[in-house]
Write an enzyme that holds these catalytic residues in place. Sequence first.
Site, PDB file in Angstrom:
ATOM      1  N   GLU A   1      -4.311   0.468  -4.006  1.00 38.31           N
ATOM      2  CA  GLU A   1      -2.645   1.011  -3.929  1.00 38.31           C
ATOM      3  C   GLU A   1      -1.835  -0.013  -4.073  1.00 38.31           C
ATOM      4  O   GLU A   1      -0.856  -0.167  -4.965  1.00 38.31           O
ATOM      5  CB  GLU A   1      -2.573   1.919  -2.898  1.00 38.31           C
ATOM      6  CG  GLU A   1      -3.185   3.201  -2.737  1.00 38.31           C
ATOM      7  CD  GLU A   1      -3.175   3.918  -1.619  1.00 38.31           C
ATOM      8  OE1 GLU A   1      -3.486   5.191  -1.635  1.00 38.31           O
ATOM      9  OE2 GLU A   1      -2.694   3.382  -0.374  1.00 38.31           O
TER      10      GLU A   1
ATOM     11  N   ASP B   1      -6.875   1.206  -0.166  1.00 36.57           N
ATOM     12  CA  ASP B   1      -5.587   0.907   0.182  1.00 36.57           C
ATOM     13  C   ASP B   1      -5.113  -0.504  -0.699  1.00 36.57           C
ATOM     14  O   ASP B   1      -4.188  -0.639  -1.134  1.00 36.57           O
ATOM     15  CB  ASP B   1      -5.536   0.101   1.560  1.00 36.57           C
ATOM     16  CG  ASP B   1      -5.461   1.292   2.772  1.00 36.57           C
ATOM     17  OD1 ASP B   1      -5.323   2.409   2.266  1.00 36.57           O
ATOM     18  OD2 ASP B   1      -5.896   1.050   4.123  1.00 36.57           O
TER      19      ASP B   1
ATOM     20  N   GLU C   1       0.763  -1.183   0.026  1.00 38.79           N
ATOM     21  CA  GLU C   1      -0.149   0.020  -0.023  1.00 38.79           C
ATOM     22  C   GLU C   1       0.877   1.223  -0.064  1.00 38.79           C
ATOM     23  O   GLU C   1       0.691   2.035  -0.666  1.00 38.79           O
ATOM     24  CB  GLU C   1      -0.641  -0.178   1.359  1.00 38.79           C
ATOM     25  CG  GLU C   1      -1.848  -1.104   1.342  1.00 38.79           C
ATOM     26  CD  GLU C   1      -2.479  -1.137   2.656  1.00 38.79           C
ATOM     27  OE1 GLU C   1      -2.505  -0.020   3.565  1.00 38.79           O
ATOM     28  OE2 GLU C   1      -3.330  -1.895   2.881  1.00 38.79           O
TER      29      GLU C   1
ATOM     30  N   ASP D   1       0.785   3.958  -2.851  1.00 37.38           N
ATOM     31  CA  ASP D   1       0.397   5.129  -2.975  1.00 37.38           C
ATOM     32  C   ASP D   1       1.555   6.320  -3.619  1.00 37.38           C
ATOM     33  O   ASP D   1       1.108   7.224  -4.243  1.00 37.38           O
ATOM     34  CB  ASP D   1       0.421   5.650  -1.359  1.00 37.38           C
ATOM     35  CG  ASP D   1       0.017   7.091  -1.156  1.00 37.38           C
ATOM     36  OD1 ASP D   1      -1.025   7.425  -1.482  1.00 37.38           O
ATOM     37  OD2 ASP D   1       0.867   7.738  -0.577  1.00 37.38           O
TER      38      ASP D   1
END
Length: 241
Positions: A129, A126, A53, A57
């Site tokens: 990502e 999440d 995650e 990101d």
Amino acid sequence: MELSNSRIKLLKQLEKEILYDFKDLKILDSAFHHISKVNEQEDSSYKSNERMEFLGDSILGLVFSEYFYKKYRDIDEGELTKLKSEVVCEESFSNAAKHFNLGKYLILGKGEEKSGGRQRNSILSDTFEALFAAIYLDSNSYSTVYELITKKHINIFDNYLKINKNNYNYKAILQNYVQIKYKSKVKYRLDKSIGPDHAKVFFVTAMYNNIELEQGKGKNKKHAEQKAAKNSIEKLGIEIE
């Protein structure tokens, strides 16, 4: 840990949806290991997707930064930052996750499963990502992720912005149009502000090459500028793609 035949079949379905074939399906599978499941495992080698995650990101932030930088060539850093923040966020990524039905592939703990974790926006965001971190790790290529997002799946984010028009960056759209058509830059003239200090209303007019477009009003200059840009877009008949 070896993947079961049923898990492999399920992940193969997802590959068709995301338009990417993994060299190593275990990397794809690991993107769906939620921390709630990890906490129930006795095997300490079973890892959650939290590190993925984190990586995803950063990668997606760079993808959209580059995409908007190239698409809107004459807007400043502040406007680019605002535009990116409208897409690189929980609401946007959870919407994209729902498009791919990522909740279907999650491996959750019993408690999280019972509490509706598969539909929770924070978990879905999440997971989205983590999924694109998995694509990056499997391909070892930033350009692969960039092409997937900006060429094959950009409609997901375009549609999200259209539906959530309050988040749409009208100034960026207007600037892009004026830059391409007139080789000029949009400026915003503050015409006046009225009302007490705690409740002022600002009136701003959008302009280019000393040509007045439309006026907008708002509770601060930025809101008024966005409204002026929106009104100008409508006046000029600019289609939001």
